[in-house]
Design a protein around this motif. Structure first.
Motif, PDB file in Angstrom:
ATOM      1  N   SER A  53      37.732   3.683  -6.980  1.00 36.40           N
ATOM      2  CA  SER A  53      37.541   2.267  -7.324  1.00 36.40           C
ATOM      3  C   SER A  53      36.285   2.120  -8.179  1.00 36.40           C
ATOM      4  O   SER A  53      35.207   2.621  -7.810  1.00 36.40           O
ATOM      5  CB  SER A  53      37.413   1.428  -6.053  1.00 36.40           C
ATOM      6  N   VAL A  54      36.428   1.439  -9.318  1.00 34.44           N
ATOM      7  CA  VAL A  54      35.302   1.209 -10.221  1.00 34.44           C
ATOM      8  C   VAL A  54      34.970  -0.283 -10.184  1.00 34.44           C
ATOM      9  O   VAL A  54      35.744  -1.110 -10.676  1.00 34.44           O
ATOM     10  CB  VAL A  54      35.635   1.657 -11.656  1.00 34.44           C
ATOM     11  N   PRO A  55      33.833  -0.642  -9.590  1.00 35.90           N
ATOM     12  CA  PRO A  55      33.452  -2.055  -9.517  1.00 35.90           C
ATOM     13  C   PRO A  55      33.140  -2.621 -10.906  1.00 35.90           C
ATOM     14  O   PRO A  55      32.812  -1.871 -11.835  1.00 35.90           O
ATOM     15  CB  PRO A  55      32.180  -2.049  -8.654  1.00 35.90           C
ATOM     16  N   PRO A  56      33.225  -3.950 -11.061  1.00 29.69           N
ATOM     17  CA  PRO A  56      32.891  -4.574 -12.350  1.00 29.69           C
ATOM     18  C   PRO A  56      31.480  -4.194 -12.809  1.00 29.69           C
ATOM     19  O   PRO A  56      30.548  -4.136 -12.003  1.00 29.69           O
ATOM     20  CB  PRO A  56      32.969  -6.072 -12.061  1.00 29.69           C
ATOM     21  N   GLY A  57      31.375  -3.887 -14.096  1.00 29.88           N
ATOM     22  CA  GLY A  57      30.075  -3.574 -14.684  1.00 29.88           C
ATOM     23  C   GLY A  57      29.558  -2.176 -14.374  1.00 29.88           C
ATOM     24  O   GLY A  57      28.402  -1.871 -14.660  1.00 29.88           O
ATOM     25  N   PHE A  79      42.976   4.357 -16.056  1.00 30.52           N
ATOM     26  CA  PHE A  79      42.937   3.279 -15.078  1.00 30.52           C
ATOM     27  C   PHE A  79      44.357   2.902 -14.692  1.00 30.52           C
ATOM     28  O   PHE A  79      45.265   2.914 -15.511  1.00 30.52           O
ATOM     29  CB  PHE A  79      42.187   2.083 -15.647  1.00 30.52           C
ATOM     30  N   GLU A  80      44.535   2.558 -13.421  1.00 31.58           N
ATOM     31  CA  GLU A  80      45.861   2.216 -12.908  1.00 31.58           C
ATOM     32  C   GLU A  80      46.182   0.742 -13.135  1.00 31.58           C
ATOM     33  O   GLU A  80      45.282  -0.081 -13.360  1.00 31.58           O
ATOM     34  CB  GLU A  80      45.938   2.544 -11.416  1.00 31.58           C
ATOM     35  N   ASN A  81      47.469   0.437 -13.051  1.00 30.73           N
ATOM     36  CA  ASN A  81      47.992  -0.938 -13.082  1.00 30.73           C
ATOM     37  C   ASN A  81      47.641  -1.717 -14.347  1.00 30.73           C
ATOM     38  O   ASN A  81      47.328  -2.899 -14.290  1.00 30.73           O
ATOM     39  CB  ASN A  81      47.528  -1.706 -11.841  1.00 30.73           C
ATOM     40  N   ASN A  82      47.656  -1.060 -15.484  1.00 31.33           N
ATOM     41  CA  ASN A  82      47.394  -1.718 -16.771  1.00 31.33           C
ATOM     42  C   ASN A  82      46.107  -2.535 -16.754  1.00 31.33           C
ATOM     43  O   ASN A  82      46.052  -3.669 -17.237  1.00 31.33           O
ATOM     44  CB  ASN A  82      48.574  -2.599 -17.180  1.00 31.33           C
ATOM     45  N   ALA A  83      45.074  -1.968 -16.170  1.00 30.57           N
ATOM     46  CA  ALA A  83      43.787  -2.660 -16.087  1.00 30.57           C
ATOM     47  C   ALA A  83      43.281  -3.018 -17.478  1.00 30.57           C
ATOM     48  O   ALA A  83      43.508  -2.287 -18.441  1.00 30.57           O
ATOM     49  CB  ALA A  83      42.776  -1.780 -15.368  1.00 30.57           C
ATOM     50  N   GLN A  84      42.601  -4.152 -17.548  1.00 30.59           N
ATOM     51  CA  GLN A  84      42.048  -4.603 -18.825  1.00 30.59           C
ATOM     52  C   GLN A  84      40.528  -4.561 -18.754  1.00 30.59           C
ATOM     53  O   GLN A  84      39.933  -4.552 -17.681  1.00 30.59           O
ATOM     54  CB  GLN A  84      42.547  -6.000 -19.139  1.00 30.59           C
ATOM     55  N   ASP A  85      39.915  -4.533 -19.916  1.00 31.62           N
ATOM     56  CA  ASP A  85      38.451  -4.482 -20.032  1.00 31.62           C
ATOM     57  C   ASP A  85      37.872  -3.236 -19.382  1.00 31.62           C
ATOM     58  O   ASP A  85      36.851  -3.279 -18.689  1.00 31.62           O
ATOM     59  CB  ASP A  85      37.798  -5.744 -19.439  1.00 31.62           C
ATOM     60  N   VAL A  86      38.559  -2.112 -19.566  1.00 28.96           N
ATOM     61  CA  VAL A  86      38.097  -0.827 -19.038  1.00 28.96           C
ATOM     62  C   VAL A  86      38.131   0.207 -20.160  1.00 28.96           C
ATOM     63  O   VAL A  86      38.859   0.056 -21.138  1.00 28.96           O
ATOM     64  CB  VAL A  86      38.975  -0.355 -17.858  1.00 28.96           C
ATOM     65  N   THR A 101      35.727  10.082 -16.472  1.00 24.80           N
ATOM     66  CA  THR A 101      34.745   9.029 -16.201  1.00 24.80           C
ATOM     67  C   THR A 101      35.186   7.768 -16.916  1.00 24.80           C
ATOM     68  O   THR A 101      35.596   7.820 -18.081  1.00 24.80           O
ATOM     69  CB  THR A 101      33.339   9.448 -16.691  1.00 24.80           C
ATOM     70  N   GLY A 102      35.096   6.645 -16.200  1.00 29.29           N
ATOM     71  CA  GLY A 102      35.524   5.377 -16.775  1.00 29.29           C
ATOM     72  C   GLY A 102      34.514   4.282 -16.541  1.00 29.29           C
ATOM     73  O   GLY A 102      33.712   4.337 -15.608  1.00 29.29           O
ATOM     74  N   SER A 103      34.571   3.292 -17.400  1.00 29.14           N
ATOM     75  CA  SER A 103      33.672   2.147 -17.337  1.00 29.14           C
ATOM     76  C   SER A 103      34.494   0.871 -17.193  1.00 29.14           C
ATOM     77  O   SER A 103      35.458   0.669 -17.937  1.00 29.14           O
ATOM     78  CB  SER A 103      32.829   2.097 -18.613  1.00 29.14           C
ATOM     79  N   ASN A 104      34.104   0.016 -16.243  1.00 29.10           N
ATOM     80  CA  ASN A 104      34.791  -1.245 -15.995  1.00 29.10           C
ATOM     81  C   ASN A 104      33.953  -2.390 -16.580  1.00 29.10           C
ATOM     82  O   ASN A 104      32.883  -2.700 -16.074  1.00 29.10           O
ATOM     83  CB  ASN A 104      34.999  -1.449 -14.485  1.00 29.10           C
ATOM     84  N   HIS A 105      34.448  -3.005 -17.643  1.00 22.43           N
ATOM     85  CA  HIS A 105      33.753  -4.125 -18.291  1.00 22.43           C
ATOM     86  C   HIS A 105      34.314  -5.466 -17.823  1.00 22.43           C
ATOM     87  O   HIS A 105      33.875  -6.506 -18.290  1.00 22.43           O
ATOM     88  CB  HIS A 105      33.909  -4.029 -19.819  1.00 22.43           C
ATOM     89  N   GLY A 106      35.282  -5.405 -16.926  1.00 27.72           N
ATOM     90  CA  GLY A 106      35.953  -6.620 -16.464  1.00 27.72           C
ATOM     91  C   GLY A 106      35.241  -7.283 -15.303  1.00 27.72           C
ATOM     92  O   GLY A 106      34.088  -6.974 -14.977  1.00 27.72           O
TER      93      GLY A 106
END
Length: 121
Positions: A53-57, A79-86, A101-106
């Motif tokens: 799980s990648v928290p926002p920001g 990212f799973e489930n067609n996540a946006q802003d990642v 490694t991923g970044s969550n901008h959402g």
């Protein structure tokens, strides 16, 4: 027109006769064909790692591990489930692991998952 057909027919007969004579005279030794060896057989396995799980920001990493007795040949993640802003910012091998490694901008947490492609030699 009749002369052209006769000339064409005569040419075909001459070619056929020449081919027959050539084939009848070709009794010399033949070269053997090169041996073809089969490619080694491998069993391919796809392995998905545990979603992270990648928290926002924030940025996080997820990994997938090849089972014992197999060899890592590739991998990836996302990212799973067609996540946006990642954004996937890195996707690399590390011995028998594939790490992404991923970044969550959402504004909502989203899961990042890595996968590995492994073969059994």
């Amino acid at each position: 027109m009749k002369r052209i057909r006769m000339a064409a027919l005569a040419s075909l007969v001459a070619l056929a006769a020449g081919a027959g004579i050539s084939a009848a005279q070709d009794t010399g030794p033949r070269e053997s064909s090169p041996k073809v060896t089969a490619a080694p057989k491998f069993t391919s396995t796809g392995v998905s790692g545990t979603p992270e799980s990648v928290p926002p920001g924030e940025d996080r990493s997820a990994a997938a591990h090849c089972p014992a007795g197999t060899v890592l040949t590739g991998g990836g993640g996302g990212f799973e489930n067609n996540a946006q802003d990642v954004t996937v910012v890195n996707s690399v091998p590390d011995i028998d692991w594939w790490i992404v490694t991923g970044s969550n901008h959402g504004s909502v947490p989203t899961d990042l998952v890595a996968w590995a492609v492994c073969i059994t030699p």
